[in-house]
Design an enzyme around this catalytic site. Structure first.
Site, PDB file in Angstrom:
ATOM      1  N   TYR A 140     -18.290 -55.487  62.474  1.00  0.00           N
ATOM      2  CA  TYR A 140     -19.159 -54.978  63.544  1.00  0.00           C
ATOM      3  C   TYR A 140     -18.702 -54.335  64.815  1.00  0.00           C
ATOM      4  CZ  TYR A 140     -23.630 -56.465  61.023  1.00  0.00           C
ATOM      5  OH  TYR A 140     -24.560 -56.511  60.172  1.00  0.00           O
ATOM      6  N   LYS A 190     -13.723 -63.727  51.528  1.00  0.00           N
ATOM      7  CA  LYS A 190     -13.176 -62.850  50.710  1.00  0.00           C
ATOM      8  C   LYS A 190     -11.610 -62.937  50.772  1.00  0.00           C
ATOM      9  CE  LYS A 190     -13.746 -60.027  46.953  1.00  0.00           C
ATOM     10  NZ  LYS A 190     -14.647 -60.398  45.785  1.00  0.00           N
ATOM     11  N   ASP A 222     -18.766 -63.163  46.670  1.00  0.00           N
ATOM     12  CA  ASP A 222     -19.690 -62.574  45.628  1.00  0.00           C
ATOM     13  C   ASP A 222     -20.184 -63.665  44.990  1.00  0.00           C
ATOM     14  OD1 ASP A 222     -17.027 -63.322  44.966  1.00  0.00           O
ATOM     15  OD2 ASP A 222     -16.673 -61.617  43.509  1.00  0.00           O
ATOM     16  N   ASP A 246     -24.521 -61.576  57.791  1.00  0.00           N
ATOM     17  CA  ASP A 246     -25.902 -60.634  57.639  1.00  0.00           C
ATOM     18  C   ASP A 246     -26.502 -60.523  56.241  1.00  0.00           C
ATOM     19  OD1 ASP A 246     -27.380 -58.496  58.627  1.00  0.00           O
ATOM     20  OD2 ASP A 246     -26.295 -57.213  57.774  1.00  0.00           O
ATOM     21  N   ASP A 250     -30.203 -62.663  54.833  1.00  0.00           N
ATOM     22  CA  ASP A 250     -31.338 -62.168  54.118  1.00  0.00           C
ATOM     23  C   ASP A 250     -31.727 -62.562  52.825  1.00  0.00           C
ATOM     24  OD1 ASP A 250     -31.652 -60.289  56.375  1.00  0.00           O
ATOM     25  OD2 ASP A 250     -32.048 -58.589  55.013  1.00  0.00           O
TER      26      ASP A 250
HETATM   27  C1  IPM Z   1     -29.610 -58.898  61.754  1.00  0.00           C
HETATM   28  C2  IPM Z   1     -29.953 -57.361  61.691  1.00  0.00           C
HETATM   29  C3  IPM Z   1     -29.020 -56.635  62.640  1.00  0.00           C
HETATM   30  C4  IPM Z   1     -27.605 -56.903  62.127  1.00  0.00           C
HETATM   31  C5  IPM Z   1     -29.094 -55.091  62.380  1.00  0.00           C
HETATM   32  C6  IPM Z   1     -30.574 -54.800  63.035  1.00  0.00           C
HETATM   33  C7  IPM Z   1     -28.214 -54.262  63.486  1.00  0.00           C
HETATM   34  O1  IPM Z   1     -29.679 -57.024  60.352  1.00  0.00           O
HETATM   35  O2  IPM Z   1     -29.785 -59.355  62.945  1.00  0.00           O
HETATM   36  O3  IPM Z   1     -29.038 -59.512  60.829  1.00  0.00           O
HETATM   37  O4  IPM Z   1     -26.765 -56.169  61.039  1.00  0.00           O
HETATM   38  O5  IPM Z   1     -26.892 -57.709  62.633  1.00  0.00           O
HETATM   39 MG    MG Z   2     -29.300 -58.604  58.794  1.00  0.00          MG
END
Ligand code: IPM
Ligand code: MG
Length: 354
Positions: A140, A190, A222, A246, A250
């Site tokens: 990032y 990884k 993975d 990240d 999710d």
């Molecule tokens: C998160 C989000 C952010 C990230 C985006 C909005 C830049 O997905 O906080 O997980 O990738 O860190």
């Molecule tokens: Mg995210």
């Protein structure tokens, strides 16, 4: 007085942070904490007012605060802006500017919502895991090139870099957190492919020597993605780099049924920031139907980690449990037979339950 900077941001961020502040005020009244609030802009809202998604003044105010409560940023309207003016830039500015090196994303499965999980009930019931994501390093923030031409062909690149101190810092926090949970850390990397992951693994193994009572295992990312849906109960604390965290967070968020309920804490050396893990949901903004629970639970994390008030944090968490148990549901988690409520209504019920 404890100073809290409130950054509603864009879209539903406005409504859900307003709810969370109402809840904090009630908790403050009950537990006599002494909190004061200052609202600041970020994201598209800040761009409209000041021509920048994050101003120096806002960042400075956050640096001096006891905690930052953040809503969400982003929206279609600003999608075509150049990268340095886009709402997401505010998030990166805050992460880097406040040194928010660790992002804690807990996934809790509410028994009342188990039917909303995309996975089989028996797989999900009882799972309780925490992702500790490194937040200010890796791909990032590494050097990148948006576009260059090599041998007549356009290309772009990003770089994954981790130093030993960066890995040590996040790993220690993960082990310390595991010690007060169920005593297990899974490090995700990884290492079969990436050099930065091989260093990651070596440092994690070294740090683990200082925590003999915490069990450690390693998974490739993975396989970790697969294990999360095959058997989420095997996990206690997962520690991983910025990009894997990240993606996996999710995935983990929906195990519990709805992303609308998931809070997060981004821990810095001085100030920490708390936000729901969902986005600004421009499609439902302003309609009074957004679920404020993720933000309210983030406010609970603020009380716990920044103000050291576990009692007040628990009061909020219990009030949310009770609200769900009593059958109240916002649109995102509504199913037949339950009581459908909007943002304000559910906030009032949670406040009553405190
Ligand atoms: C998160 C989000 C952010 C990230 C985006 C909005 C830049 O997905 O906080 O997980 O990738 O860190
Ligand atoms: Mg995210």
């Amino acid at each position: 007085m404890k100073k809290i900077i409130v950054i509603p941001g864009d879209g539903i961020g406005q409504e859900i942070t307003a709810s969370a502040v109402e809840v904090l005020k009630k908790v403050d009244e009950k537990f006599k904490i002494g909190m004061e609030y200052e609202t600041r802009d970020a994201g598209g809202t800040s761009y409209e007012k000041f021509g920048s998604p994050l101003t120096d003044e806002t960042l400075d105010a956050c640096k001096k605060a006891d905690g930052v409560l953040f809503g969400a940023v982003g929206g279609k309207k600003w999608d075509s802006l150049p990268v340095h003016l886009r709402p997401e830039k505010a998030i990166f500015g805050l992460r880097k500017g406040l040194g928010l090196f660790a992002n804690l994303r807990p996934t809790k499965v509410y028994p009342e919502l188990i039917n909303s999980s995309p996975l089989k009930k028996e797989l999900v019931a009882g799972s309780d895991l925490l992702i500790v994501r490194e937040l200010v390093g890796g791909i990032y923030f590494g050097p990148r090139c948006e576009s260059e031409t090599k041998d007549g062909v356009e290309q772009a690149w990003d770089t994954e870099i981790y130093s030993v101190p960066e890995i040590e810092r996040i790993t220690k926090l993960a082990f310390e957190t595991a010690k007060i949970r169920r005593g297990k850390v899974t490090s995700v990397d990884k290492a079969n492919v990436l050099a930065a992951s091989r260093l990651w693994r070596k440092v994690v193994v070294d740090v683990a020597k200082n925590f003999p009572d915490v069990e450690l295992n390693h998974l490739y990312v993975d396989n970790a993605a697969m294990q999360l849906v095959l058997n989420p109960k095997q996990f206690d604390v997962i520690v991983t780099n910025n990009i894997f965290g990240d993606i996996l967070s999710d995935e983990a968020a929906v195990i519990g049924g709805s992303i609308g309920l998931m809070p997060s804490a981004s821990i810095g050396e001085f100030t920490s920031l708390y936000e729901p893990i969902h986005g600004s949901a421009p499609d439902i903004a302003g309609q009074g139907i957004a679920n404020p629970m993720g933000t309210i639970l983030s406010a609970a994390m603020l009380l716990r980690y920044s103000l050291n008030r576990d009692d007040a944090a628990k009061a909020i968490e219990t009030a949310i449990d009770r609200t769900l148990a009593d059958g109240y549901r916002t649109a995102d988690i509504f199913t037949d037979g339950f009581k459908k409520v909007g943002t304000n209504e559910v906030t009032e019920i949670i406040i009553k339950n405190i």
